[in-house]
Enzyme design. Structure first.
Site, PDB file in Angstrom:
ATOM      1  N   TRP A 102       0.831  -1.214   0.000  1.00 41.93           N
ATOM      2  CA  TRP A 102       0.000   0.000   0.000  1.00 41.93           C
ATOM      3  C   TRP A 102       0.852   1.245   0.000  1.00 41.93           C
ATOM      4  O   TRP A 102       0.497   2.245  -0.632  1.00 41.93           O
ATOM      5  CB  TRP A 102      -1.005  -0.037   1.153  1.00 41.93           C
ATOM      6  CG  TRP A 102      -1.963  -1.170   0.959  1.00 41.93           C
ATOM      7  CD1 TRP A 102      -2.022  -2.336   1.667  1.00 41.93           C
ATOM      8  CD2 TRP A 102      -2.954  -1.281  -0.079  1.00 41.93           C
ATOM      9  NE1 TRP A 102      -2.990  -3.154   1.135  1.00 41.93           N
ATOM     10  CE2 TRP A 102      -3.579  -2.540   0.079  1.00 41.93           C
ATOM     11  CE3 TRP A 102      -3.375  -0.445  -1.113  1.00 41.93           C
ATOM     12  CZ2 TRP A 102      -4.605  -2.979  -0.766  1.00 41.93           C
ATOM     13  CZ3 TRP A 102      -4.392  -0.880  -1.961  1.00 41.93           C
ATOM     14  CH2 TRP A 102      -4.993  -2.127  -1.780  1.00 41.93           C
ATOM     15  N   ASP A 172      -1.608   6.803   6.329  1.00 42.53           N
ATOM     16  CA  ASP A 172      -2.642   5.888   5.848  1.00 42.53           C
ATOM     17  C   ASP A 172      -2.887   4.893   6.978  1.00 42.53           C
ATOM     18  O   ASP A 172      -2.097   3.984   7.207  1.00 42.53           O
ATOM     19  CB  ASP A 172      -2.160   5.164   4.581  1.00 42.53           C
ATOM     20  CG  ASP A 172      -3.139   4.081   4.123  1.00 42.53           C
ATOM     21  OD1 ASP A 172      -4.177   3.886   4.793  1.00 42.53           O
ATOM     22  OD2 ASP A 172      -2.859   3.432   3.097  1.00 42.53           O
ATOM     23  N   LYS A 196     -12.461  -1.860   7.212  1.00 45.32           N
ATOM     24  CA  LYS A 196     -11.812  -2.752   8.187  1.00 45.32           C
ATOM     25  C   LYS A 196     -12.348  -2.458   9.591  1.00 45.32           C
ATOM     26  O   LYS A 196     -13.075  -3.267  10.148  1.00 45.32           O
ATOM     27  CB  LYS A 196     -10.296  -2.615   8.107  1.00 45.32           C
ATOM     28  CG  LYS A 196      -9.773  -3.013   6.718  1.00 45.32           C
ATOM     29  CD  LYS A 196      -8.563  -2.218   6.353  1.00 45.32           C
ATOM     30  CE  LYS A 196      -8.180  -2.264   4.887  1.00 45.32           C
ATOM     31  NZ  LYS A 196      -8.288  -3.506   4.164  1.00 45.32           N
TER      32      LYS A 196
END
Ligand code: PMP
Length: 360
Positions: A102, A172, A196
């Site tokens: 990511w 992030d 999530k």
């Protein structure tokens, strides 16, 4: 009822009490005679839902007054672009820590607009650990420092906040937001995809310091500029209303549990159970460095990879699903976000013990 224990990395399991409340309120929300899905985003009822969700999130994370909380579309990935578009201003470069897939995606997007300095990377160790503060080769002239606080695929997590001095810190936090208390005042921007620890997919929560808003570079599409979203309380256009509603229920649920200090204790206990089970049995192996291990995503391999298929099949039969590791890593991965009950982790640990006794 035959709900399984769902170890998916995202979209992930949600608190059962929240789902039951959604079910109970699906046809009619309070006295409105309609579902939240059917409400005007400008009407009193939905505005009250949005305001409550924001207030509860602010309370959970102790968000300071000089930060905006935005509920935006485009998931976390849209933030990979919005961060450079809004934060670069007159600077030519941005610092990034590369700790996995990511991070790499965020870096690739930033490279479209800026010179990217990789100030630390664990690529050579297959992203099995988190670089320490001492390793960061920061550039004082960068527009911001970006890092990924939890690496969903490789199963590592920052257990410290990088010190970037006066350079705004951007995070992030998609896969560990709300799993532990965090000092928001240390950040310029903290963002997270919802699927999530927050709610349904398709939304991102963005917490942004006010002085960083209003400086988008020329040509930035309106939807990618933080300003119109901030000026219109996340209702510049029609926001993801149903996702905001469910996120609000999750925030409320976390507050009722006692807030993030309590949630963190639960997460430490759950992760410990699983890592201990892996460590105590030669049949299993965890590829990550102990000090860098994630409390949210736990990757592990079996001594004999030939047994992977059978492990997954038997686990599924036992009601333990989505344990297959990411295709880039292989093996297994158990994602144990906030909403995974300890009973789910205990069931997995028990299954792993039995499986290794049978095959070890
Ligand atoms: N960052 C991290 C750390 C992630 O785990 C994910 C999704 N798994 C993303 C970004 C991308 O999120 P989205 O799909 O919401 O754009």
């Amino acid at each position: 009822m035959s709900r399984v224990f769902n170890f998916s990395a995202g979209p992930a399991t949600l608190p059962e009490t929240v789902l039951k409340q959604v079910q109970a309120e699906l046809l009619e929300w309070r006295d409105e005679g309609m579902s939240v899905m059917e409400m005007s985003h400008r009407g009193k009822a939905f505005v009250s839902i949005l305001e409550q969700a924001e207030a509860d999130l602010r309370q959970l994370l102790a968000v300071p007054e000089n930060y905006k909380v935005l509920f935006l579309q485009g998931g976390a990935t849209a933030q990979f672009s919005m961060v450079p578009l809004n934060l670069l201003r007159d600077k030519a470069s941005a610092d990034y820590i590369n700790t996995g897939s990511w991070s790499k995606k965020a870096i690739a997007e930033a490279k479209r607009y800026a010179q990217v300095n990789i100030v630390a990377s664990s690529a050579e160790e297959n992203f099995s650990r988190i670089p320490t503060q001492d390793e960061l080769e920061l550039d004082g002239g960068a527009a911001y420092l970006h890092f990924t606080s939890n690496n969903t695929i490789f199963g590592t997590e920052f257990h410290y906040l990088p010190d970037s001095g006066d350079v705004p810190l951007v995070c992030d936090a998609s896969s560990n937001i709300l799993s532990r208390p965090v000092d928001i005042s240390r950040f310029g921007v903290l963002y997270a995809g919802a699927q999530k620890n927050i709610g349904p997919a398709g939304m991102a929560v963005v917490i942004v310091r006010e002085d960083l808003i209003g400086h988008a570079r020329a040509g930035t599409p309106t939807m990618m500029d933080y300003q119109p979203h901030a000026d219109n309380d996340s209702c510049y256009n029609t926001p993801p209303t149903f996702s905001i509603y469910i996120a609000g229920l999750v925030f409320r649920h976390l507050l009722e549990q006692g807030g993030l200090t309590v949630v963190e204790e639960q997460n430490i206990a759950k992760a410990q159970l699983l890592y201990d089970a892996i460590e105590q049995d030669d049949f299993y192996h965890c590829p990550t460095e102990v000090a860098s291990r994630s409390r949210m995503n736990v990757p592990f391999t079996l001594a004999d990879a030939e047994l992977d298929g059978e492990f997954l099949q038997q686990a599924q039969k036992a009601g333990l699903v989505n344990l297959k590791g990411h295709r880039s890593v292989g093996g297994m991965r158990a994602s144990i976000y906030n909403a995974m009950p300890e009973a789910g982790v205990r069931a997995l640990v028990e299954f792993m013990g039995e499986f290794s006794r049978r095959h070890g």
